[in-house]
Motif scaffolding. Structure first.
Motif, PDB file in Angstrom:
ATOM      1  N   ASP A 103       0.800  -1.229   0.000  1.00  0.00           N
ATOM      2  CA  ASP A 103       0.000   0.000   0.000  1.00  0.00           C
ATOM      3  C   ASP A 103       0.828   1.273   0.000  1.00  0.00           C
ATOM      4  OD1 ASP A 103      -2.321  -1.277  -0.058  1.00  0.00           O
ATOM      5  OD2 ASP A 103      -2.545  -1.388   2.137  1.00  0.00           O
ATOM      6  N   LYS A 104       2.133   1.122  -0.082  1.00  0.00           N
ATOM      7  CA  LYS A 104       2.982   2.301   0.158  1.00  0.00           C
ATOM      8  C   LYS A 104       3.639   2.840  -1.118  1.00  0.00           C
ATOM      9  CE  LYS A 104       6.007   3.879   3.746  1.00  0.00           C
ATOM     10  NZ  LYS A 104       5.706   5.217   3.463  1.00  0.00           N
ATOM     11  N   LEU A 105       3.527   4.159  -1.267  1.00  0.00           N
ATOM     12  CA  LEU A 105       4.203   4.837  -2.384  1.00  0.00           C
ATOM     13  C   LEU A 105       5.683   4.962  -2.021  1.00  0.00           C
ATOM     14  CD1 LEU A 105       4.078   6.593  -5.026  1.00  0.00           C
ATOM     15  CD2 LEU A 105       3.747   8.562  -3.536  1.00  0.00           C
ATOM     16  N   VAL A 106       6.567   4.430  -2.905  1.00  0.00           N
ATOM     17  CA  VAL A 106       7.999   4.477  -2.559  1.00  0.00           C
ATOM     18  C   VAL A 106       8.820   5.315  -3.533  1.00  0.00           C
ATOM     19  CG1 VAL A 106       7.984   2.288  -1.293  1.00  0.00           C
ATOM     20  CG2 VAL A 106       8.441   2.274  -3.758  1.00  0.00           C
ATOM     21  N   ALA A 107       8.258   5.663  -4.683  1.00  0.00           N
ATOM     22  CA  ALA A 107       9.008   6.510  -5.628  1.00  0.00           C
ATOM     23  C   ALA A 107       8.028   7.244  -6.524  1.00  0.00           C
ATOM     24  CB  ALA A 107       9.936   5.657  -6.481  1.00  0.00           C
ATOM     25  N   ASP A 108       8.401   8.457  -6.903  1.00  0.00           N
ATOM     26  CA  ASP A 108       7.584   9.259  -7.820  1.00  0.00           C
ATOM     27  C   ASP A 108       8.577  10.023  -8.686  1.00  0.00           C
ATOM     28  OD1 ASP A 108       5.859  10.923  -9.153  1.00  0.00           O
ATOM     29  OD2 ASP A 108       4.721  11.514  -7.367  1.00  0.00           O
ATOM     30  N   HIS A 109       8.631   9.696  -9.970  1.00  0.00           N
ATOM     31  CA  HIS A 109       9.690  10.238 -10.822  1.00  0.00           C
ATOM     32  C   HIS A 109       9.134  10.821 -12.111  1.00  0.00           C
ATOM     33  CE1 HIS A 109      12.807   9.796 -14.042  1.00  0.00           C
ATOM     34  NE2 HIS A 109      13.556  10.331 -13.111  1.00  0.00           N
ATOM     35  N   GLN A 110       9.564  12.031 -12.409  1.00  0.00           N
ATOM     36  CA  GLN A 110       9.155  12.708 -13.643  1.00  0.00           C
ATOM     37  C   GLN A 110      10.299  12.629 -14.645  1.00  0.00           C
ATOM     38  OE1 GLN A 110       6.050  14.573 -14.186  1.00  0.00           O
ATOM     39  NE2 GLN A 110       6.819  14.432 -16.286  1.00  0.00           N
ATOM     40  N   GLY A 111       9.982  12.335 -15.887  1.00  0.00           N
ATOM     41  CA  GLY A 111      11.014  12.207 -16.926  1.00  0.00           C
ATOM     42  C   GLY A 111      10.938  10.804 -17.481  1.00  0.00           C
ATOM     43  N   GLY A 112      10.597  10.694 -18.752  1.00  0.00           N
ATOM     44  CA  GLY A 112      10.178   9.400 -19.293  1.00  0.00           C
ATOM     45  C   GLY A 112      11.264   8.471 -19.782  1.00  0.00           C
ATOM     46  N   TYR A 113      12.519   8.901 -19.764  1.00  0.00           N
ATOM     47  CA  TYR A 113      13.545   8.081 -20.425  1.00  0.00           C
ATOM     48  C   TYR A 113      14.771   7.825 -19.562  1.00  0.00           C
ATOM     49  CZ  TYR A 113      10.608   9.587 -24.294  1.00  0.00           C
ATOM     50  OH  TYR A 113       9.528   9.838 -25.110  1.00  0.00           O
ATOM     51  N   THR A 114      14.639   8.062 -18.264  1.00  0.00           N
ATOM     52  CA  THR A 114      15.771   7.779 -17.375  1.00  0.00           C
ATOM     53  C   THR A 114      15.259   6.955 -16.185  1.00  0.00           C
ATOM     54  OG1 THR A 114      15.409  10.061 -16.638  1.00  0.00           O
ATOM     55  CG2 THR A 114      17.413   9.640 -17.885  1.00  0.00           C
ATOM     56  N   PRO A 115      16.176   6.173 -15.575  1.00  0.00           N
ATOM     57  CA  PRO A 115      15.746   5.232 -14.532  1.00  0.00           C
ATOM     58  C   PRO A 115      15.492   5.890 -13.187  1.00  0.00           C
ATOM     59  CG  PRO A 115      18.119   5.085 -14.887  1.00  0.00           C
ATOM     60  CD  PRO A 115      17.601   6.070 -15.893  1.00  0.00           C
ATOM     61  N   PHE A 116      14.750   5.175 -12.346  1.00  0.00           N
ATOM     62  CA  PHE A 116      14.567   5.611 -10.957  1.00  0.00           C
ATOM     63  C   PHE A 116      14.377   4.367 -10.119  1.00  0.00           C
ATOM     64  CE2 PHE A 116       9.876   5.120 -10.895  1.00  0.00           C
ATOM     65  CZ  PHE A 116       9.620   5.079 -12.255  1.00  0.00           C
ATOM     66  N   ASP A 117      14.727   4.472  -8.831  1.00  0.00           N
ATOM     67  CA  ASP A 117      14.595   3.284  -7.992  1.00  0.00           C
ATOM     68  C   ASP A 117      14.164   3.659  -6.580  1.00  0.00           C
ATOM     69  OD1 ASP A 117      16.859   4.276  -6.812  1.00  0.00           O
ATOM     70  OD2 ASP A 117      18.164   2.620  -7.369  1.00  0.00           O
ATOM     71  N   ALA A 118      13.927   2.648  -5.764  1.00  0.00           N
ATOM     72  CA  ALA A 118      13.516   2.888  -4.379  1.00  0.00           C
ATOM     73  C   ALA A 118      14.068   1.773  -3.507  1.00  0.00           C
ATOM     74  CB  ALA A 118      11.994   2.918  -4.283  1.00  0.00           C
ATOM     75  N   ASN A 119      14.537   2.167  -2.320  1.00  0.00           N
ATOM     76  CA  ASN A 119      14.998   1.186  -1.347  1.00  0.00           C
ATOM     77  C   ASN A 119      13.761   0.701  -0.579  1.00  0.00           C
ATOM     78  OD1 ASN A 119      16.007  -0.153   0.855  1.00  0.00           O
ATOM     79  ND2 ASN A 119      17.738   1.255   1.135  1.00  0.00           N
ATOM     80  N   ILE A 120      13.430  -0.584  -0.733  1.00  0.00           N
ATOM     81  CA  ILE A 120      12.181  -1.095  -0.137  1.00  0.00           C
ATOM     82  C   ILE A 120      12.449  -2.094   0.983  1.00  0.00           C
ATOM     83  CG2 ILE A 120      10.858  -0.653  -2.245  1.00  0.00           C
ATOM     84  CD1 ILE A 120      11.040  -3.699  -2.816  1.00  0.00           C
ATOM     85  N   THR A 121      13.679  -2.061   1.491  1.00  0.00           N
ATOM     86  CA  THR A 121      14.107  -3.053   2.488  1.00  0.00           C
ATOM     87  C   THR A 121      13.137  -3.163   3.668  1.00  0.00           C
ATOM     88  OG1 THR A 121      16.298  -2.285   1.909  1.00  0.00           O
ATOM     89  CG2 THR A 121      16.156  -3.816   3.763  1.00  0.00           C
ATOM     90  N   GLU A 122      12.694  -2.003   4.154  1.00  0.00           N
ATOM     91  CA  GLU A 122      11.848  -2.009   5.357  1.00  0.00           C
ATOM     92  C   GLU A 122      10.441  -2.527   5.078  1.00  0.00           C
ATOM     93  OE1 GLU A 122      13.049  -1.333   8.287  1.00  0.00           O
ATOM     94  OE2 GLU A 122      14.985  -0.948   7.312  1.00  0.00           O
ATOM     95  N   LEU A 123      10.083  -2.639   3.795  1.00  0.00           N
ATOM     96  CA  LEU A 123       8.695  -2.977   3.455  1.00  0.00           C
ATOM     97  C   LEU A 123       8.507  -4.418   3.021  1.00  0.00           C
ATOM     98  CD1 LEU A 123       7.947   0.239   1.368  1.00  0.00           C
ATOM     99  CD2 LEU A 123       7.305  -0.220   3.732  1.00  0.00           C
ATOM    100  N   VAL A 124       9.607  -5.146   2.830  1.00  0.00           N
ATOM    101  CA  VAL A 124       9.489  -6.516   2.316  1.00  0.00           C
ATOM    102  C   VAL A 124      10.299  -7.471   3.188  1.00  0.00           C
ATOM    103  CG1 VAL A 124       9.133  -5.737  -0.059  1.00  0.00           C
ATOM    104  CG2 VAL A 124      11.462  -6.208   0.725  1.00  0.00           C
ATOM    105  N   SER A 125      10.037  -8.783   3.030  1.00  0.00           N
ATOM    106  CA  SER A 125      10.767  -9.770   3.834  1.00  0.00           C
ATOM    107  C   SER A 125      11.302 -10.863   2.934  1.00  0.00           C
ATOM    108  CB  SER A 125       9.836 -10.440   4.844  1.00  0.00           C
ATOM    109  OG  SER A 125       9.152  -9.472   5.573  1.00  0.00           O
ATOM    110  N   ALA A 126      12.476 -11.333   3.269  1.00  0.00           N
ATOM    111  CA  ALA A 126      13.096 -12.416   2.504  1.00  0.00           C
ATOM    112  C   ALA A 126      12.149 -13.613   2.469  1.00  0.00           C
ATOM    113  CB  ALA A 126      14.419 -12.799   3.137  1.00  0.00           C
ATOM    114  N   GLY A 127      11.952 -14.175   1.284  1.00  0.00           N
ATOM    115  CA  GLY A 127      11.106 -15.359   1.136  1.00  0.00           C
ATOM    116  C   GLY A 127       9.631 -15.051   0.974  1.00  0.00           C
ATOM    117  N   LYS A 128       9.228 -13.800   1.202  1.00  0.00           N
ATOM    118  CA  LYS A 128       7.792 -13.450   1.145  1.00  0.00           C
ATOM    119  C   LYS A 128       7.454 -12.698  -0.142  1.00  0.00           C
ATOM    120  CE  LYS A 128       6.402 -14.707   5.327  1.00  0.00           C
ATOM    121  NZ  LYS A 128       7.083 -14.175   6.473  1.00  0.00           N
ATOM    122  N   GLU A 129       6.174 -12.748  -0.482  1.00  0.00           N
ATOM    123  CA  GLU A 129       5.709 -12.033  -1.671  1.00  0.00           C
ATOM    124  C   GLU A 129       5.198 -10.642  -1.305  1.00  0.00           C
ATOM    125  OE1 GLU A 129       4.051 -14.861  -5.189  1.00  0.00           O
ATOM    126  OE2 GLU A 129       2.602 -14.072  -3.775  1.00  0.00           O
TER     127      GLU A 129
END
Ligand code: GCB
Length: 599
Positions: free
Chosen positions: A98-124
């Motif tokens: 349910d969490k917004l982790v990135a919002d990026h303007q500009g259609g041809y360059t990459p963007f990323d987000a650190n989601i470590t706190e929101l996910v768990s190893a082995g889980k979906e």
């Protein structure tokens, strides 16, 4: 931001495939992270527009949503986990559950987000990427939305290619160690008449206390030929193999981050390095201290069905065609291309002029075509301070993404801006300063349009190379190649005399319907395209400052609907499905001969 990479300390999972998909009817009331039904599904990477048969989707203006489930590998227990989109055209938002982790303007360059706190190893988790294709006077590229009488919103834009939208490049889940490399910058040089290569590197880490950076450089056989340590240093390579146009050589520079207490490896990251120099001297463009003459095309990322979706089969085939026709270079008109394209150019010795997405900063062109009086391009209501902030961001992201590619020899910061209108200098001078501050090793240019002549252009002195787009014989003096030859020569000579800078014709060509033949070559025929290119080539050969020719365009491509476009722009030397038109033979003869003479 370093690109995801699988190394001894990092892992990467590609999330390409078929995702659930939905149009957002009303962004104001949208539940962004609700579950999407699999009723409509769409491939990633691809522009969504031409995949489905629904016109409402093809011409949709606004947000769409992509969704899929993702499982984090069970071994990723102590690493940082990131999501990265290589591109979302033109704005992208990433949601993890349910969490917004990135919002990026500009259609041809990459963007990323650190989601470590929101996910768990082995889980979906549920991954939703929302993508918006709206353009305004404050985005790069610019556009405007018109609301029709029936309430339908229509995206208008000032560039001559279809506003393909969506996730046109790959999406990745990747792991990075807690202490890790954050960025690396490589600059190369040569000494002793190109016999010794110098590789300068500068690395930044998230946390390097109690750690040491060690660096090795290996040749193409895997033999280590140099090493260093520390955050920045220089490595000398004796009897260096240069990266040369048409004869690429790539060293592998690997950075290791080691703990000082037990010497254990904390992070590892590698970069392919081509040792080469680039310099503008007088009216010459030097690569490795030798004059370079650009032959090739302005291209587009454009294929049937996929739109701007990156496709390795088309990419490799396009490079084959470049080799076949004797081209040594291309311009990434009119936006940064997929990173895989630069990797391939590095590997195969093709030279790249790397362009931002700043196309259409010129209200005069569109109005001129319809005989209307144009509003000023540079004003508070049109291209303004916010546009220039977006443009700066575009430049920053382009250089930060592509700075280490040896194939990239010049930055092109805009295509056909209104460089002759009041306000152009105030708009561009800070952008030129910014570009040079981000990279002092590469020349910079912009592609000039015919409305800005050598007399009235206000910015060309700020740039290193004059890049000119001209259509004498097509948009002007249509069909009259004799006048075209005269006008072109007069035009180029004026620039040559005034500036004495190297000049590249970055666009010239004519729309050509494949299969239309004429004995007395008239516009739209294959014979006319061939004759027109020959006329231009005669002129180039008479001028010392012309150091390159990029035909517009490599292949036919899709545009918005217009009365002078027949299922898109037909100026390709190859059709949209990459079959050669007649002009390909004449180009091949000229460019292959030129290549052989250069050997
Ligand atoms: C130009 C533009 C290019 C167009 C071309 C044309 O000057 O830079 O994007 O496609 O003309 O064919 O009109």
């Amino acid at each position: 931001m370093l690109r995801p990479q699988a190394t001894a300390t990092r892992e990467v999972i590609c999330l390409d495939g078929v995702w659930n998909f939905e149009i957002v009817a009303d962004a104001a009331t949208e539940e962004w992270t609700e579950l999407l039904s699999p009723k409509t599904q769409i491939p990633v990477p691809a522009s969504y527009n031409d995949i489905l048969l629904d016109h409402g989707i093809r011409d949709h203006v606004g947000w769409v949503k992509y969704q899929r489930r993702v499982r984090v590998p069970r071994s990723w227990t102590s690493e940082h986990v990131f999501i990265r989109c290589d591109a979302a055209t033109h704005r992208g938002r990433i949601y993890v559950n349910d969490k917004l982790v990135a919002d990026h303007q500009g259609g041809y360059t990459p963007f990323d987000a650190n989601i470590t706190e929101l996910v768990s190893a082995g889980k979906e988790f549920c991954l939703t990427v929302a993508v918006c294709n709206e353009l305004s006077n404050e985005t790069i590229p610019p556009g405007s939305i018109e609301v029709l009488a029936n309430g339908t919103r229509k995206q208008k834009y000032l560039h001559d290619f279809f506003n393909y939208s969506g996730l046109s490049r790959s999406v990745w889940l990747y792991s990075v160690p807690q202490r890790s490399f954050r960025d690396v910058t490589i600059v190369t040089d040569t000494v002793g008449e190109n016999r010794t290569g110098i590789i300068k590197y500068e690395a930044t880490c998230s946390e390097s206390v109690d750690c040491e950076i060690r660096v090795t450089v290996a040749d193409e056989n895997g033999n280590v030929v140099g090493c260093a340590h520390g955050e920045r240093s220089e490595i000398e390579i004796e009897s260096v193999h240069l990266w040369q146009p048409g004869n690429a050589y790539l060293y592998k520079l690997t950075l290791y981050l080691h703990r000082l207490d037990d010497n254990s490896l904390v992070d590892e990251y590698s970069i392919d390095v081509g040792v080469r120099t680039v310099e503008v001297k007088g009216s010459q463009f030097l690569i490795n201290n030798k004059p370079f003459y650009f032959t090739g095309f302005g291209k587009h990322e454009d294929t049937p069905i996929r739109g701007k979706g990156h496709d390795s089969a088309y990419m490799v085939h396009d490079f084959q065609l470049l080799e076949w026709i004797g081209a040594n270079s291309f311009r990434t008109s009119h936006y940064p291309y997929a990173e895989e394209v630069y990797d391939f150019a590095d590997r195969h010795g093709i030279v790249v002029i790397d362009e931002t997405a700043a196309v259409g900063l010129n209200l005069g062109i569109a109005s001129g075509l319809f005989g209307k009086k144009a509003p000023p391009t540079w004003s508070a209501e049109t291209m303004n301070v916010t546009t220039s902030i977006a443009h700066s961001q575009n430049i920053r992201e382009l250089i930060s993404r592509d700075k280490n590619h040896p194939s990239v020899v010049m930055w092109c910061i805009a295509n056909e801006p209104a460089s002759h209108e009041d306000g152009a200098r105030e708009y561009f001078a800070p952008l030129v300063k910014l570009t040079r501050s981000l990279d002092s090793t590469r020349p910079i240019c912009f592609s000039n349009c015919v409305l800005a002549t050598a007399e009235n252009d206000l910015i060309s002195d700020l740039f290193d190379v004059l890049c000119l787009n001209r259509y004498y014989g097509w948009y002007e003096h249509t069909g009259d190649l004799e006048t075209a030859e005269h006008e072109l020569e007069t035009d180029l000579r004026t620039w040559q005399t005034k500036y004495g800078k190297p000049m590249i014709m970055t666009e010239y060509g004519s729309d050509t319907m494949a299969g239309l033949h004429m004995t007395n070559p008239g516009p739209w025929s294959e014979e006319f395209q061939s004759s027109m290119l020959e006329v231009y080539h005669r002129v180039f050969d008479r001028l010392d400052s012309v150091i390159g020719e990029h035909v517009w365009s490599f292949s036919d491509f899709q545009t918005s609907a217009m009365v002078f476009r027949v299922d898109g722009n037909k100026k390709g030397v190859f059709t949209r499905d990459r079959r050669p038109k007649l002009a390909a033979q004449a180009l091949r003869k000229r460019w292959v001969e030129r290549k052989n003479d250069a050997l």
